[in-house]
Scaffold this motif. Structure first.
Motif, PDB file in Angstrom:
ATOM      1  N   ARG A 138      53.411  32.265  29.342  1.00 44.75           N
ATOM      2  CA  ARG A 138      53.473  33.656  29.778  1.00 44.75           C
ATOM      3  C   ARG A 138      52.077  34.218  30.031  1.00 44.75           C
ATOM      4  NH1 ARG A 138      58.028  35.699  25.351  1.00 44.75           N
ATOM      5  NH2 ARG A 138      59.669  34.244  26.054  1.00 44.75           N
ATOM      6  N   ILE A 139      51.133  33.859  29.191  1.00 45.16           N
ATOM      7  CA  ILE A 139      49.755  34.313  29.395  1.00 45.16           C
ATOM      8  C   ILE A 139      49.209  33.754  30.699  1.00 45.16           C
ATOM      9  CG2 ILE A 139      47.401  34.123  28.509  1.00 45.16           C
ATOM     10  CD1 ILE A 139      48.530  34.246  25.704  1.00 45.16           C
ATOM     11  N   ARG A 140      49.458  32.470  30.950  1.00 46.38           N
ATOM     12  CA  ARG A 140      48.975  31.863  32.187  1.00 46.38           C
ATOM     13  C   ARG A 140      49.589  32.529  33.417  1.00 46.38           C
ATOM     14  NH1 ARG A 140      49.485  25.541  32.250  1.00 46.38           N
ATOM     15  NH2 ARG A 140      51.681  26.058  31.875  1.00 46.38           N
ATOM     16  N   PHE A 141      50.894  32.742  33.388  1.00 51.99           N
ATOM     17  CA  PHE A 141      51.556  33.321  34.556  1.00 51.99           C
ATOM     18  C   PHE A 141      51.094  34.755  34.790  1.00 51.99           C
ATOM     19  CE2 PHE A 141      54.933  35.884  36.432  1.00 51.99           C
ATOM     20  CZ  PHE A 141      55.176  35.185  37.599  1.00 51.99           C
ATOM     21  N   MET A 142      51.050  35.560  33.746  1.00 51.18           N
ATOM     22  CA  MET A 142      50.659  36.955  33.924  1.00 51.18           C
ATOM     23  C   MET A 142      49.228  37.065  34.422  1.00 51.18           C
ATOM     24  SD  MET A 142      52.451  39.047  30.767  1.00 51.18           S
ATOM     25  CE  MET A 142      51.659  38.039  29.494  1.00 51.18           C
ATOM     26  N   ALA A 143      48.342  36.205  33.939  1.00 54.01           N
ATOM     27  CA  ALA A 143      46.948  36.253  34.391  1.00 54.01           C
ATOM     28  C   ALA A 143      46.846  35.871  35.865  1.00 54.01           C
ATOM     29  CB  ALA A 143      46.092  35.329  33.529  1.00 54.01           C
ATOM     30  N   ALA A 187      40.437  34.940  34.335  1.00 57.01           N
ATOM     31  CA  ALA A 187      40.647  33.656  33.667  1.00 57.01           C
ATOM     32  C   ALA A 187      39.966  33.628  32.304  1.00 57.01           C
ATOM     33  CB  ALA A 187      40.127  32.525  34.549  1.00 57.01           C
ATOM     34  N   THR A 188      38.762  34.182  32.225  1.00 59.65           N
ATOM     35  CA  THR A 188      38.051  34.224  30.941  1.00 59.65           C
ATOM     36  C   THR A 188      38.775  35.125  29.947  1.00 59.65           C
ATOM     37  OG1 THR A 188      35.953  33.881  32.104  1.00 59.65           O
ATOM     38  CG2 THR A 188      35.840  34.719  29.853  1.00 59.65           C
ATOM     39  N   PHE A 220      41.498  29.294  37.523  1.00 63.09           N
ATOM     40  CA  PHE A 220      42.572  29.139  36.550  1.00 63.09           C
ATOM     41  C   PHE A 220      42.926  27.691  36.246  1.00 63.09           C
ATOM     42  CE2 PHE A 220      43.179  33.569  37.595  1.00 63.09           C
ATOM     43  CZ  PHE A 220      43.501  34.105  36.357  1.00 63.09           C
ATOM     44  N   PHE A 221      42.640  26.771  37.126  1.00 63.41           N
ATOM     45  CA  PHE A 221      42.871  25.366  36.772  1.00 63.41           C
ATOM     46  C   PHE A 221      41.978  24.937  35.607  1.00 63.41           C
ATOM     47  CE2 PHE A 221      42.109  20.787  37.331  1.00 63.41           C
ATOM     48  CZ  PHE A 221      43.408  20.322  37.176  1.00 63.41           C
ATOM     49  N   PRO A 222      40.664  25.224  35.633  1.00 64.58           N
ATOM     50  CA  PRO A 222      39.850  24.928  34.451  1.00 64.58           C
ATOM     51  C   PRO A 222      40.266  25.736  33.225  1.00 64.58           C
ATOM     52  CG  PRO A 222      38.463  25.234  36.376  1.00 64.58           C
ATOM     53  CD  PRO A 222      39.831  25.679  36.760  1.00 64.58           C
ATOM     54  N   MET A 256      57.766  35.478  43.798  1.00 68.41           N
ATOM     55  CA  MET A 256      56.975  36.673  44.073  1.00 68.41           C
ATOM     56  C   MET A 256      55.490  36.373  43.992  1.00 68.41           C
ATOM     57  SD  MET A 256      59.186  39.557  42.007  1.00 68.41           S
ATOM     58  CE  MET A 256      57.854  40.739  42.182  1.00 68.41           C
ATOM     59  N   LEU A 257      55.086  35.570  43.012  1.00 70.16           N
ATOM     60  CA  LEU A 257      53.680  35.209  42.867  1.00 70.16           C
ATOM     61  C   LEU A 257      53.177  34.480  44.108  1.00 70.16           C
ATOM     62  CD1 LEU A 257      51.012  34.604  41.379  1.00 70.16           C
ATOM     63  CD2 LEU A 257      52.175  32.674  40.292  1.00 70.16           C
TER      64      LEU A 257
END
Length: 277
Positions: free
Chosen positions: A70-75, A148-149, A241-243, A17-18
């Motif tokens: 989970r934080i990375r994916f949701m963001a 991202a921040t 988001f990579f950084p 979905m993403l």
């Protein structure tokens, strides 16, 4: 086994979905672009399913230490969906698209300050770019960098206040860091500390370095990055988001190094106490 398959399947569907969200939400997306997006979504879902279906991770770090991934994916998911919805506002004027467009516009204006990464991104645009094009890039850069921040702030809160990852039970360093080779040489503690600091420094510098690289290749690469909304969304998402992921990884590795150091100090103290008995 059934629970593991279900969990892997749900994660794979969410990943698909993403990847497919911009192609599904944005207007005027060609059939070739949609097909390519669906192929990428299928491969991303297959990779996630294989990773979570296996007993031990192969490339995914901190798999057994939620909520890191989970934080990375949701963001990332919220960023991609918000930008897709914001760019759709001109052709589909509803409340949700209007809200996302307003938030993205505000984020772009607040982050477009001198010497900021967002301002550097805008400087890569050609002088002939019209105001609508500039506003789209400002919205995408400001929204992605802001989310991202915020994800970094949230993860730092989880580490410092919620005592991640010890509140989740026993933490296995080698399972949660499959790409870290403990036999590469030297003590793992200074290596973890060094790698963590390097990741943080690179994560902070990359948002400033990437616009400079685009400027150097502006004749061939720049127009392709900014001309298409779908390409713009993914470019700005990766740029932000990579950084941020590197900084999160650095914070996590420093936290793991601190845990190992505390365990060693505790073991040394217990050994000394036993010698005095």
């Amino acid at each position: 086994m059934f629970a593991q398959i279900t969990s892997a399947m749900i994660r794979a569907i969410l990943m698909a979905m993403l990847v497919a969200t911009p192609a599904l939400v944005l207007p005027d997306v060609t059939s070739d672009a949609q097909q390519f997006a669906f192929i990428c979504a299928f491969f991303a879902a297959a990779l996630v399913f294989i990773e979570y279906f296996s007993a031990y991770p192969s490339i995914l770090e901190f798999r057994f230490a939620p909520p890191f991934n989970r934080i990375r994916f949701m963001a990332v998911f919220f960023c991609v969906f918000a930008l897709s919805s914001a760019f759709t506002f001109s052709s589909a004027t509803n409340v949700a698209n209007g809200l996302m467009h307003a938030i993205a516009t505000l984020a772009g204006e607040l982050t477009d300050v001198p010497y900021s990464p967002v301002r550097l991104v805008l400087l890569t645009l050609p002088a002939t770019a019209d105001s609508e094009h500039v506003n789209m890039v400002r919205m995408a850069a400001g929204m992605s960098y802001s989310i991202a921040t915020l994800s970094l702030v949230l993860f730092y809160f989880v580490v410092r206040v919620l005592d991640w990852p010890t509140r989740n039970g026993a933490f296995n360093v080698w399972v949660n860091l499959p790409l870290f080779d403990p036999t590469a040489g030297g003590d793992v503690l200074p290596r973890l500390t060094r790698d963590g600091r390097v990741n943080i420094v690179l994560g902070i510098l990359l948002p400033f370095i990437f616009p400079a690289l685009v400027e150097l290749t502006s004749n061939s690469l720049g127009p392709a990055l900014w001309s298409n909304p779908q390409t713009l969304i993914w470019t700005m998402t990766i740029w932000a988001f990579f950084p941020a992921t590197m900084v999160m990884r650095g914070i996590a590795m420093l936290r793991v190094a601190n845990m190992i150091d505390q365990d060693r100090r505790r073991a040394y103290a217990e050994a000394q106490n036993l010698q005095h008995i």
